[in-house]
Design a protein around this motif. Structure first.
Motif, PDB file in Angstrom:
ATOM      1  N   GLY A  33       0.738  -1.000  -0.094  1.00  0.00           N
ATOM      2  CA  GLY A  33       0.125  -0.042   0.163  1.00  0.00           C
ATOM      3  C   GLY A  33       0.916   1.440   0.136  1.00  0.00           C
ATOM      4  O   GLY A  33       2.312   1.179  -0.017  1.00  0.00           O
ATOM      5  N   PRO A  34       0.281   2.524   0.135  1.00  0.00           N
ATOM      6  CA  PRO A  34       0.946   3.692  -0.070  1.00  0.00           C
ATOM      7  C   PRO A  34       1.775   4.093   1.284  1.00  0.00           C
ATOM      8  O   PRO A  34       1.273   3.459   2.405  1.00  0.00           O
ATOM      9  CB  PRO A  34      -0.177   4.816  -0.067  1.00  0.00           C
ATOM     10  N   ALA A  35       2.600   4.829   1.360  1.00  0.00           N
ATOM     11  CA  ALA A  35       3.404   5.120   2.464  1.00  0.00           C
ATOM     12  C   ALA A  35       2.327   5.604   3.570  1.00  0.00           C
ATOM     13  O   ALA A  35       1.547   6.508   3.543  1.00  0.00           O
ATOM     14  CB  ALA A  35       4.251   6.322   2.296  1.00  0.00           C
ATOM     15  N   GLY A  36       2.706   5.260   4.926  1.00  0.00           N
ATOM     16  CA  GLY A  36       1.916   5.810   5.989  1.00  0.00           C
ATOM     17  C   GLY A  36       0.424   4.885   6.126  1.00  0.00           C
ATOM     18  O   GLY A  36      -0.274   5.180   7.093  1.00  0.00           O
ATOM     19  N   ALA A  37       0.169   3.736   5.376  1.00  0.00           N
ATOM     20  CA  ALA A  37      -1.232   3.400   5.268  1.00  0.00           C
ATOM     21  C   ALA A  37      -1.562   2.712   6.561  1.00  0.00           C
ATOM     22  O   ALA A  37      -2.642   2.678   7.220  1.00  0.00           O
ATOM     23  CB  ALA A  37      -1.364   2.428   4.223  1.00  0.00           C
ATOM     24  N   ALA A  38      -0.490   1.993   6.979  1.00  0.00           N
ATOM     25  CA  ALA A  38      -0.887   1.322   8.314  1.00  0.00           C
ATOM     26  C   ALA A  38       0.096   1.718   9.583  1.00  0.00           C
ATOM     27  O   ALA A  38      -0.371   1.614  10.650  1.00  0.00           O
ATOM     28  CB  ALA A  38      -0.247  -0.185   8.321  1.00  0.00           C
ATOM     29  N   GLN A  39       1.253   2.479   9.301  1.00  0.00           N
ATOM     30  CA  GLN A  39       2.155   2.807  10.535  1.00  0.00           C
ATOM     31  C   GLN A  39       1.797   3.981  11.153  1.00  0.00           C
ATOM     32  O   GLN A  39       2.345   4.433  12.362  1.00  0.00           O
ATOM     33  CB  GLN A  39       3.599   2.795   9.866  1.00  0.00           C
ATOM     34  N   GLY A  40       1.133   4.731  10.390  1.00  0.00           N
ATOM     35  CA  GLY A  40       0.989   6.341  10.773  1.00  0.00           C
ATOM     36  C   GLY A  40       1.242   7.304   9.894  1.00  0.00           C
ATOM     37  O   GLY A  40       1.201   7.162   8.706  1.00  0.00           O
ATOM     38  N   GLY A  41       1.783   8.536  10.552  1.00  0.00           N
ATOM     39  CA  GLY A  41       2.237   9.658   9.503  1.00  0.00           C
ATOM     40  C   GLY A  41       3.597   9.510   8.731  1.00  0.00           C
ATOM     41  O   GLY A  41       4.196   8.538   9.033  1.00  0.00           O
ATOM     42  N   VAL A  42       3.535  10.391   7.667  1.00  0.00           N
ATOM     43  CA  VAL A  42       4.743  10.290   6.824  1.00  0.00           C
ATOM     44  C   VAL A  42       5.373  11.686   6.809  1.00  0.00           C
ATOM     45  O   VAL A  42       4.403  12.725   6.527  1.00  0.00           O
ATOM     46  CB  VAL A  42       4.170   9.768   5.450  1.00  0.00           C
ATOM     47  N   ALA A  43       6.698  11.756   6.732  1.00  0.00           N
ATOM     48  CA  ALA A  43       7.379  12.964   6.456  1.00  0.00           C
ATOM     49  C   ALA A  43       8.458  12.798   5.394  1.00  0.00           C
ATOM     50  O   ALA A  43       9.068  11.741   5.338  1.00  0.00           O
ATOM     51  CB  ALA A  43       7.822  13.315   7.940  1.00  0.00           C
ATOM     52  N   GLU A  44       8.349  14.110   4.702  1.00  0.00           N
ATOM     53  CA  GLU A  44       9.270  14.191   3.550  1.00  0.00           C
ATOM     54  C   GLU A  44       9.884  15.509   3.529  1.00  0.00           C
ATOM     55  O   GLU A  44       9.281  16.537   3.944  1.00  0.00           O
ATOM     56  CB  GLU A  44       8.462  13.894   2.100  1.00  0.00           C
ATOM     57  N   ILE A  45      11.503  15.436   3.563  1.00  0.00           N
ATOM     58  CA  ILE A  45      12.147  16.451   3.508  1.00  0.00           C
ATOM     59  C   ILE A  45      13.121  16.546   1.992  1.00  0.00           C
ATOM     60  O   ILE A  45      13.618  15.580   1.673  1.00  0.00           O
ATOM     61  CB  ILE A  45      13.193  16.741   4.537  1.00  0.00           C
ATOM     62  N   ALA A  66      12.808  20.465  -7.158  1.00  0.00           N
ATOM     63  CA  ALA A  66      11.956  20.458  -5.760  1.00  0.00           C
ATOM     64  C   ALA A  66      10.596  20.641  -5.943  1.00  0.00           C
ATOM     65  O   ALA A  66       9.900  20.275  -5.269  1.00  0.00           O
ATOM     66  CB  ALA A  66      12.929  21.607  -4.737  1.00  0.00           C
ATOM     67  N   GLN A  67      10.157  21.568  -7.112  1.00  0.00           N
ATOM     68  CA  GLN A  67       8.889  21.898  -7.205  1.00  0.00           C
ATOM     69  C   GLN A  67       8.008  20.719  -7.793  1.00  0.00           C
ATOM     70  O   GLN A  67       7.055  20.351  -7.403  1.00  0.00           O
ATOM     71  CB  GLN A  67       8.682  23.288  -8.130  1.00  0.00           C
ATOM     72  N   VAL A  68       8.809  20.052  -8.825  1.00  0.00           N
ATOM     73  CA  VAL A  68       8.069  18.978  -9.270  1.00  0.00           C
ATOM     74  C   VAL A  68       8.222  17.829  -8.065  1.00  0.00           C
ATOM     75  O   VAL A  68       7.195  16.873  -8.117  1.00  0.00           O
ATOM     76  CB  VAL A  68       9.432  18.136 -10.372  1.00  0.00           C
ATOM     77  N   ALA A  69       9.050  17.685  -7.393  1.00  0.00           N
ATOM     78  CA  ALA A  69       9.077  16.634  -6.133  1.00  0.00           C
ATOM     79  C   ALA A  69       7.679  16.904  -5.327  1.00  0.00           C
ATOM     80  O   ALA A  69       7.205  16.098  -4.901  1.00  0.00           O
ATOM     81  CB  ALA A  69      10.236  16.714  -5.196  1.00  0.00           C
ATOM     82  N   ILE A  70       7.520  18.098  -4.898  1.00  0.00           N
ATOM     83  CA  ILE A  70       6.616  18.568  -4.013  1.00  0.00           C
ATOM     84  C   ILE A  70       5.078  18.394  -4.646  1.00  0.00           C
ATOM     85  O   ILE A  70       4.363  17.662  -4.254  1.00  0.00           O
ATOM     86  CB  ILE A  70       6.614  19.992  -3.886  1.00  0.00           C
ATOM     87  N   ASP A  71       4.934  18.153  -5.948  1.00  0.00           N
ATOM     88  CA  ASP A  71       3.721  17.848  -6.700  1.00  0.00           C
ATOM     89  C   ASP A  71       3.313  16.316  -6.559  1.00  0.00           C
ATOM     90  O   ASP A  71       2.214  15.697  -6.816  1.00  0.00           O
ATOM     91  CB  ASP A  71       3.751  18.066  -8.151  1.00  0.00           C
ATOM     92  N   GLN A  72       4.549  15.439  -6.041  1.00  0.00           N
ATOM     93  CA  GLN A  72       4.302  14.018  -6.100  1.00  0.00           C
ATOM     94  C   GLN A  72       3.870  13.810  -4.600  1.00  0.00           C
ATOM     95  O   GLN A  72       3.878  12.626  -4.080  1.00  0.00           O
ATOM     96  CB  GLN A  72       5.705  13.328  -6.425  1.00  0.00           C
ATOM     97  N   ILE A  73       4.003  14.631  -3.639  1.00  0.00           N
ATOM     98  CA  ILE A  73       3.686  14.375  -2.276  1.00  0.00           C
ATOM     99  C   ILE A  73       2.097  14.581  -1.949  1.00  0.00           C
ATOM    100  O   ILE A  73       1.745  15.565  -2.258  1.00  0.00           O
ATOM    101  CB  ILE A  73       4.639  15.393  -1.511  1.00  0.00           C
ATOM    102  N   PRO A  74       1.617  13.279  -1.467  1.00  0.00           N
ATOM    103  CA  PRO A  74       0.099  13.245  -1.397  1.00  0.00           C
ATOM    104  C   PRO A  74      -0.174  14.486  -0.264  1.00  0.00           C
ATOM    105  O   PRO A  74       0.606  14.602   0.883  1.00  0.00           O
ATOM    106  CB  PRO A  74      -0.082  11.980  -0.868  1.00  0.00           C
ATOM    107  N   ASP A  75      -1.569  14.697  -0.373  1.00  0.00           N
ATOM    108  CA  ASP A  75      -2.125  15.729   0.828  1.00  0.00           C
ATOM    109  C   ASP A  75      -1.749  14.889   1.997  1.00  0.00           C
ATOM    110  O   ASP A  75      -2.193  13.855   2.067  1.00  0.00           O
ATOM    111  CB  ASP A  75      -3.326  15.946   0.525  1.00  0.00           C
ATOM    112  N   GLY A  76      -1.556  15.467   3.264  1.00  0.00           N
ATOM    113  CA  GLY A  76      -1.720  14.991   4.550  1.00  0.00           C
ATOM    114  C   GLY A  76       0.005  14.603   4.899  1.00  0.00           C
ATOM    115  O   GLY A  76       0.055  14.357   6.062  1.00  0.00           O
ATOM    116  N   THR A  77       0.761  14.593   3.757  1.00  0.00           N
ATOM    117  CA  THR A  77       2.270  14.209   4.261  1.00  0.00           C
ATOM    118  C   THR A  77       2.764  15.404   4.759  1.00  0.00           C
ATOM    119  O   THR A  77       2.682  16.297   4.162  1.00  0.00           O
ATOM    120  CB  THR A  77       3.014  13.687   3.072  1.00  0.00           C
ATOM    121  N   PHE A  78       3.532  15.233   5.985  1.00  0.00           N
ATOM    122  CA  PHE A  78       4.232  16.197   6.469  1.00  0.00           C
ATOM    123  C   PHE A  78       5.451  16.367   5.576  1.00  0.00           C
ATOM    124  O   PHE A  78       6.049  15.624   5.282  1.00  0.00           O
ATOM    125  CB  PHE A  78       4.862  15.850   7.845  1.00  0.00           C
ATOM    126  N   PHE A  79       5.877  17.789   5.215  1.00  0.00           N
ATOM    127  CA  PHE A  79       7.024  18.008   4.383  1.00  0.00           C
ATOM    128  C   PHE A  79       7.681  19.130   4.841  1.00  0.00           C
ATOM    129  O   PHE A  79       7.072  20.290   5.539  1.00  0.00           O
ATOM    130  CB  PHE A  79       6.623  18.113   2.958  1.00  0.00           C
TER     131      PHE A  79
END
Length: 425
Positions: A33-45, A66-79
């Motif tokens: 599944g997607p990141a954080g699906a079962a374990q909790g929150g996800v954070a990306e820097i 960096a702007q392209v990468a941000i477009d790949q980060i799903p809503d709700g992900t801490f970044f």
């Protein structure tokens, strides 16, 4: 929860008096599944080199990436976004904000892109400060159990002693994962490899700044597709046995031996990082006491555990025989990956010797690399080697160093040295 399964490939027959048992263990995950699906929150820097050397095309491409990468980060992900020179600073959230990471949404995405567009280059390069700031920022979201960073630089770590970087890497091991990328030809592969190896990531060369955006997009997509935040390989060996090494051998060569932590007196755990739907191969070697011909013994039990729960297990066996036809067989999987691990080693050693001016050693090592690449069917490695050496005889490993080999070709060979081909089954 993701499902894991294991397969063990070995020749369990040992000759009279033999003690060393080798096996390849294939671990496959499905339904991660997607990141954080079962374990909790996800954070990306996202960490961008903003030193003076990045001025011009490199910085422009890095900001776009960096702007392209941000477009790949799903809503709700801490970044967050970090700019790194001889010091590190938070680019987004803005330094005067009360929080160090924010959940992704449309507004945050737009504000982050605007902040990135304002980045300017100046100063030197001290990567330990970049990594330590990332660690501080990650620590502000303890609910995020899955933490990943991507780091981009174009230069050497010249504003601090190498020991400072090594100390930071040791201190931060296990805190987050980090993929490292170098653009152009003026950075040190060994420096980024040290970071990526300890922080369970990858290292690679981006020869053309125009390719940074696609690479960042792929890295972040991969990270966001890993629904298992952390898994460990556990190896049990019987009383009196010695685990010689545990090594990931596909898709890349990574020695896990020094990552061992004790589960109990007979079992060690080896961190493998986050997982998506994928397969990885591990080479496990155990030394046991020799037993009489006809004896059988369990030499190792290899397990995968997530959150302390064992999800799958494979058995490595030993049987002593006086039948040479049985004990002389070499497992195709063990033979293949033994060659792949040696290939990575001799490429790195050969390039290091060449850089030091030791052409004789470089010729021998890179000749052996050509031979191993041919034997293991690693066509990509052969292709990269051809850009650095003239090959007279692949089978014998007879080569001559190219006098006009491009620095980028040598770096491409070095960064790709740990990438392996899967054994054909």
């Amino acid at each position: 929860m993701a499902e894991f399964r294991t397969e063990v490939f070995q020749n369990e027959f040992l000759s009279d008096g033999a003690t060393d048992v080798h096996a390849i263990v294939t671990v496959t995950a499905a339904g991660a599944g997607p990141a954080g699906a079962a374990q909790g929150g996800v954070a990306e820097i996202v960490i961008i080199d903003t030193s003076g050397s990045m001025e011009g095309a490199n910085l422009a491409a890095a900001k776009h990436a960096a702007q392209v990468a941000i477009d790949q980060i799903p809503d709700g992900t801490f970044f967050a976004v970090i700019g790194g020179s001889h010091v590190a600073q938070r680019v987004f959230p803005l330094p005067n904000w009360a929080v160090a990471m924010v959940p992704m949404d449309d507004r945050a995405r737009s504000d982050a892109k605007q902040a990135i567009s304002g980045i300017r280059s100046s100063g030197g390069t001290a990567m330990s400060t970049w990594l330590r700031l990332a660690d501080i920022i990650f620590a502000t979201v303890p609910q995020a159990t899955q933490r990943h960073a991507v780091l981009l630089t174009d230069g050497k770590n010249e504003s601090e002693a190498r020991t400072e970087l090594s100390r930071a890497v040791r201190d931060l091991t296990g805190h987050f994962q980090c993929d490292a990328r170098g653009v152009g030809e003026h950075w040190e592969v060994d420096e980024l490899r040290e970071i990526s190896t300890a922080l369970l990531g990858t290292v690679d060369l981006i020869a053309d700044p125009a390719d940074i955006a696609e690479d960042f997009r792929r890295i972040v997509q991969t990270s966001m597709a890993r629904g298992v935040a952390s898994a460990e390989l556990r190896v049990w060996a019987p009383q009196g046995a010695q685990v010689l090494f545990v090594r990931q051998v596909a898709p890349t060569v990574e020695d896990l031996t020094t990552r061992r932590t004790e589960v109990n007196a007979l079992t060690g755990a080896y961190a493998t990082g986050s997982w998506g739907d994928e397969s990885r191969d591990y080479h496990v070697a155990v030394r046991v006491a020799s037993k009489p011909v006809g004896s059988e013994q369990l030499a190792a039990r290899v397990q995968v555990a997530v959150g302390g729960e064992v999800l799958t297990s494979g058995l490595v066996k030993a049987r002593w025989t006086d039948d040479d036809a049985l004990s002389a067989r070499i497992s195709p999987e063990v033979a293949h990956y033994t060659g792949q691990a040696e290939l990575a080693s001799v490429i790195q050693e050969g390039l290091a010797a060449k850089a030091a001016g030791d052409e004789a050693t470089a010729t021998v090592k890179l000749g052996r690399a050509v031979q191993l690449a041919a034997e293991t069917g690693n066509e990509e490695a052969t292709s990269r080697l051809r850009r650095v050496v003239e090959i007279d005889d692949e089978e014998k490993g007879t080569v001559r160093l190219k006098r006009n080999a491009a620095k980028l070709d040598e770096m491409a060979l070095d960064t790709a040295s740990t990438k392996t081909t899967r054994v054909r089954r």
